[in-house]
Design a protein around this motif. Structure first.
Motif: not given
Length: 259
Positions: A157, A167, A170-173
């Protein structure tokens, strides 16, 4: 002009300082002066020169060979602040003991520690490696893939850590981080740790390992973990990677939950 007599009077003091701080002078030469000279001479960054050496001397798909290439370069050629082989064994042991399934690395740099972590993870694990410098991240990406690790295991990332951490869920569960390795800007250790606490991604037993807490040092980080009561912790004493005589350490934290 300074008279010879005055110069001679200061000579013992100068010699004492040179002897006492000789390892720091050597580090300054290898990490700063030599780097600037070779940057100008080659037109390449230190990280690019290191990658070329690894690419030439290591075996693709062999993580150990790639790590050996890095260690050889950093020992014989130029200093780069990777975790190195000696402190790396502490990281290896903790990963082996805990077999984490979700790992966050803050500070991939050239990918050395990313490869070191990835090779030790169990089947089905995920490593999220964060690097804010785009040029270094491009090198790290090549190193990680050269070692044979795909995106299913290692996701790089490219972003500042303080933008990534909020994040992650939310972004990577992600629900929980089992292991966090910190080796980025030392001034970011404390705010990033507190951000991780606030994110809810640390559960009881989550481990954080922070490098270079004694040199260059992260005093605010160490002061916080001593006082906050959220962690069982210890500092592994060591010497600075690829150097002699410079004391350093790694902080090992195990999250106990809120009090």
């Amino acid at each position: 002009m300074v008279s010879p007599a005055i110069a001679l009077a200061f000579l013992p003091l100068l010699l004492t300082l040179l002897i006492r701080y000789r390892f720091y002078f050597v580090l300054f030469y290898r990490a700063v002066l030599l780097r600037v000279w070779r940057d100008c001479r080659t037109g390449l960054s230190r990280e690019e020169r290191c990658f070329q050496y690894v690419l030439t001397n290591a075996t693709p798909g062999d993580p150990e060979s790639i790590l050996d290439g890095f260690d050889s370069w950093c020992t014989k050629k130029e200093f780069i602040s990777h975790i190195g082989p000696k402190k790396g064994k502490i990281l290896d042991r903790l990963l082996s003991e805990h077999s984490p399934l979700t790992v966050l690395e803050l500070g991939a740099h050239c990918g050395y520690s990313t490869v070191r972590i990835a090779r030790a993870l169990p089947l089905g694990a995920r490593l999220f490696s964060v690097e804010m410098d785009q040029k270094n991240a491009a090198i790290a990406e090549k190193v990680i893939r050269l070692a044979g690790f795909d995106e299913a295991l290692v996701e790089l990332i490219v972003c500042p850590s303080d933008e990534v951490i909020p994040r992650l869920r939310a972004d990577f569960d992600l629900e929980k981080l089992d292991f966090v390795f910190m080796d980025h800007w030392k001034k970011c250790y404390l705010p990033d740790l507190q951000m991780l606490e606030g994110s809810g991604l640390l559960g009881k037993g989550s481990m954080i390992l922070a490098d270079n807490v004694l040199f260059p040092g992260a005093p605010n980080f160490l002061r916080y973990i001593r006082r906050c009561g959220l962690y069982e912790w210890r500092v592994h004493r060591a010497t600075l990677e690829y150097s002699k005589g410079i004391r350093d350490g790694m902080a090992e934290l195990v999250y106990q939950g809120t009090k």
